[in-house]
Scaffold this motif. Structure first.
Motif, PDB file in Angstrom:
ATOM      1  N   GLN A   1      -7.217  -4.089   5.462  1.00 27.62           N
ATOM      2  CA  GLN A   1      -6.921  -4.543   4.107  1.00 27.62           C
ATOM      3  C   GLN A   1      -6.273  -5.925   4.138  1.00 27.62           C
TER       4      GLN A   1
ATOM      5  N   TYR B   1       0.840  -1.196   0.000  1.00 32.16           N
ATOM      6  CA  TYR B   1       0.000   0.000   0.000  1.00 32.16           C
ATOM      7  C   TYR B   1       0.877   1.249   0.000  1.00 32.16           C
TER       8      TYR B   1
ATOM      9  N   ASP C   1      -3.823   1.273  -3.337  1.00 27.03           N
ATOM     10  CA  ASP C   1      -3.382  -0.103  -3.513  1.00 27.03           C
ATOM     11  C   ASP C   1      -2.148  -0.092  -4.404  1.00 27.03           C
TER      12      ASP C   1
END
Length: 406
Positions: free
Chosen positions: A318, A209, A258
């Motif tokens: 995530q 990330y 992302d």
């Protein structure tokens, strides 16, 4: 029922009652930290972080219990507790030093939904977050105090404070400016934009990330009142407006992308204000020792602590992802290893990266599950090797594809 089992049941029921779902409410909590080497600033930050942690545990709790018996005896007894709450707002109520300890009492607004609110990092793997240089939207607003270095010093400050997070591996990318073109900056915190430069940087650094941000404002809220005035007018305004004459705003948008597709995962705006009473010509600089001493700097300090707490939560929600770097028959190599907490025997799901284009020829990347599981066999600090149940060529598994643990 054995006494120990009854005790555990009572604890369990108590925790369940404490974890009853709620939407949003205010709680108070006190954090402590040892004052070392007379460094009050570091002790204050640590105490605030401890207070936020205590406040979050007053939110909803997620409890996992596991008990195994053999011949009537318990041989495995585990109880894990994870907070499922996040803090949307914080106020400092009191701070004091007592017997070499810094005590800070905060009032925090708890948001809880019963869904993932971070902090648990369910599979136990360390997510990697690359922190890039921020963009200063209006350099003129940074003129007073010479705060133009905020674009580098703010992300570096966040980077340093995240270093001690156990389940988060932060990577220094502050030398990279991802928003080189004004058109790539999200205009609002709700923009669902994507950032191809984030993919390039994440690939080079091996990050899952990417955090970047935009400093929107460093403006005085009442610039007309802060200017030099005649004696009588100045006396009147000091009496009527007091600290408002020197109130200065600090507004920042944070964006998490992302690193595999460049898609914007989450964003949030932070706003605070404090009094800027320094001489107009003094070059204070952002995040300098003098900066943290003034009222404006202390308000920014509190806001950075909240950013750090939120980032730990947001990244924790995530999935863990790693890139496939090599295929060798049924053996697959990935770019994460023991540094991410992987161990032999762990299993990860395999996904293929698929790129498609819309009507305007904009490229989009999607993750396509291929119903394959990678079982890890050999772990090194920065990479791991595993084995598939089928030949990767049969499903077109290639370098650059992804493995995921939810």
């Amino acid at each position: 029922m054995p006494r120990s089992a009854i005790s555990k049941l009572l604890v369990f029921l108590l925790l369940v009652m404490l974890g009853w779902p709620a939407h949003a409410y205010w709680v108070e909590a006190t954090g402590t930290a040892v004052v070392q080497h007379q460094d009050l600033v570091a002790a204050r930050r640590a105490a605030i972080r401890d207070a936020l942690r205590q406040a979050s545990f007053q939110g909803a709790l997620h409890i996992n219990g596991y008990q195994a018996m053999n011949r009537g005896e318990v041989h495995t007894d585990q109880l894990s507790i994870n907070t499922q709450s996040s803090i949307s707002e914080m106020q400092i109520l009191e701070e004091r030093i007592q017997q070499g300890m810094m005590l800070v009492r905060v009032r925090a607004r708890i948001e809880s939904s019963g869904q993932c609110e971070g902090g648990n990092y369910a599979n136990g793997y360390r997510r990697s977050l690359a922190i890039s240089q921020f963009h200063l939207e209006r350099p003129l607003s940074a003129n007073m105090g010479a705060l133009h270095d905020v674009s580098e010093r703010l992300p570096r400050e966040i980077l340093q404070r995240l270093q001690n997070e156990e389940r988060l591996r932060v990577l220094d990318a502050v030398r990279f400016q991802l928003y080189a073109d004004q058109s790539t900056i999200p205009t609002t915190v709700n923009d669902q934009g994507r950032l191809t430069t984030a993919v390039d940087m994440a690939t080079r650094l091996g990050a899952q990330y990417v955090l970047t941000g935009v400093v929107r404002s460093l403006d005085l809220l009442h610039p007309d009142l802060a200017s030099e005035r005649p004696v009588l007018a100045g006396l009147y305004e000091r009496t009527r407006y007091r600290g408002e004459r020197f109130a200065r705003e600090f507004q920042v948008d944070l964006f998490i992308h992302d690193g595999f597709s460049g898609e914007l995962i989450t964003s949030r705006r932070y706003t605070t204000s404090g009094n800027w009473t320094e001489n107009r010509t003094e070059r204070v600089g952002f995040a300098t020792p003098r900066f943290w001493e003034i009222d404006f700097g202390q308000k920014v300090d509190d806001m950075v602590e909240q950013m750090v707490a939120d980032l730990h939560v947001q990244v924790g929600c995530q999935p863990f992802m790693a890139r496939i770097t090599r295929t060798d028959n049924r053996h697959i190599y990935i770019d994460a290893g023991s540094d991410a907490g992987l161990q032999p025997g762990d299993t990860l799901s395999v996904y293929r990266l698929n790129t498609f284009y819309d009507q305007t020829q904009r490229a989009f990347t999607e993750l396509v599950p291929v119903d394959l599981t990678l079982s890890l066999e050999r772990i090194q600090p920065n990479f791991a090797r595993g084995r598939l149940g089928a030949l990767p060529e049969m499903l077109n598994i290639q370098v650059g594809d992804v493995v995921i643990a939810w």
